[in-house]
Design an enzyme around this catalytic site. Sequence first.
Site, PDB file in Angstrom:
ATOM      1  N   ARG A   1       0.695  -1.200   0.068  1.00  0.00           N
ATOM      2  CA  ARG A   1      -0.141  -0.029   0.077  1.00  0.00           C
ATOM      3  C   ARG A   1       0.885   1.295  -0.158  1.00  0.00           C
ATOM      4  O   ARG A   1       0.326   2.420   0.527  1.00  0.00           O
ATOM      5  CB  ARG A   1      -1.077  -0.225   1.223  1.00  0.00           C
ATOM      6  CG  ARG A   1      -1.806  -1.287   1.254  1.00  0.00           C
ATOM      7  CD  ARG A   1      -2.665  -1.196  -0.140  1.00  0.00           C
ATOM      8  NE  ARG A   1      -3.678  -2.248   0.013  1.00  0.00           N
ATOM      9  CZ  ARG A   1      -3.275  -3.567  -0.864  1.00  0.00           C
ATOM     10  NH1 ARG A   1      -2.298  -3.548  -1.378  1.00  0.00           N
ATOM     11  NH2 ARG A   1      -4.197  -4.491  -0.707  1.00  0.00           N
TER      12      ARG A   1
ATOM     13  N   SER B   1     -11.452  -1.543   2.040  1.00  0.00           N
ATOM     14  CA  SER B   1     -10.845  -1.808   3.332  1.00  0.00           C
ATOM     15  C   SER B   1     -10.364  -0.591   4.001  1.00  0.00           C
ATOM     16  O   SER B   1      -9.659   0.144   3.716  1.00  0.00           O
ATOM     17  CB  SER B   1      -9.636  -2.692   3.109  1.00  0.00           C
ATOM     18  OG  SER B   1      -9.991  -4.033   2.433  1.00  0.00           O
TER      19      SER B   1
ATOM     20  N   GLU C   1      -6.425   2.998   6.155  1.00  0.00           N
ATOM     21  CA  GLU C   1      -5.758   2.712   4.738  1.00  0.00           C
ATOM     22  C   GLU C   1      -6.234   4.216   3.913  1.00  0.00           C
ATOM     23  O   GLU C   1      -5.592   4.404   3.106  1.00  0.00           O
ATOM     24  CB  GLU C   1      -6.367   1.439   4.176  1.00  0.00           C
ATOM     25  CG  GLU C   1      -5.655   1.380   2.867  1.00  0.00           C
ATOM     26  CD  GLU C   1      -6.216  -0.216   2.301  1.00  0.00           C
ATOM     27  OE1 GLU C   1      -6.739  -0.207   1.084  1.00  0.00           O
ATOM     28  OE2 GLU C   1      -5.781  -1.134   3.009  1.00  0.00           O
TER      29      GLU C   1
END
Length: 301
Positions: free
Chosen positions: A176, A226, A296
């Site tokens: 990420r 998410s 996130e």
Amino acid sequence: MIDISELSQLCDKLGCRITPECSLSEYITFRFGGPCRALINVNSARSAVELIRFMKEKNIKYGVLGRGSNVLVSDEGFDGVILLFGSDFARIDVNGNTIRCDAGASLAAACVRAQQSGLTGMENLFGIPGTVGGALYMNAGAYGSEMKDIVASAEYIDEDCEIKTIKAEDMELAYRRSFFSGTERVITSVTMMLKNGDPEEIKSAMSECMAKRSSKQPLEYPSAGSTFKRPEGSYASLLIDQCGLKGLTCGGAMVSEKHSGFVINKGYATCADVLELCEKVKSVVKEKTGYQLELEPVILR
């Protein structure tokens, strides 16, 4: 102070659409957020360069937005200009085993184009609701695949408003994050290298991927996907389950009962609701398991 008239003149010159005082709620998948001073639909890399150079020269705050699938916008909005990399900047070209996409092209559209061209390697990414540029920015992934597995190179605007090319091995692609994360570098195009495959087999794999998503994820509600990054040694959803936090609410925000890794908007959530709920989840998980969860989505401030 933003001179909208001067900015509009520049947009007219570049052929870009501009919307003053534009609500951002319809541009992010969570479906909340206040207005920005102006939203500009970017139509090319050169337009992006000219607009960013203008913002910097005039000391105007700006942000870049794609499909808004991994973004939170405050209820007060964004006191600056948003450059939207969307349908006006979404060309997809296939040449042999390579597929080159403008940064504003949707990842789903790129997956479909690859399938139609008999190119395999993107199947597991089908259904990720973002742009190709956004996917590379955060090295998006799903079901064991990541952008780093297929990306060959990218073009981007550097801090000095110059267009540069970078190869995959120099992108610092990790979980990420990438060479672009947290910087002023703006991705304008992405080139991916795929392999030859059977179009029908690829289509079947994409359908299986979407069926898996639909059965396990709360796609019927607005969310940012998410909500928490995967902590080393465990999974956010597992930890949240263990702490009995499924269904926990704050205003219109709720920890999904279908997949606890998702915080969803029940229809009337505010950004403040989501952030408060996320802090509660992080606090309980830290207290009960010792793991420190990290958000996130990017918060557009």
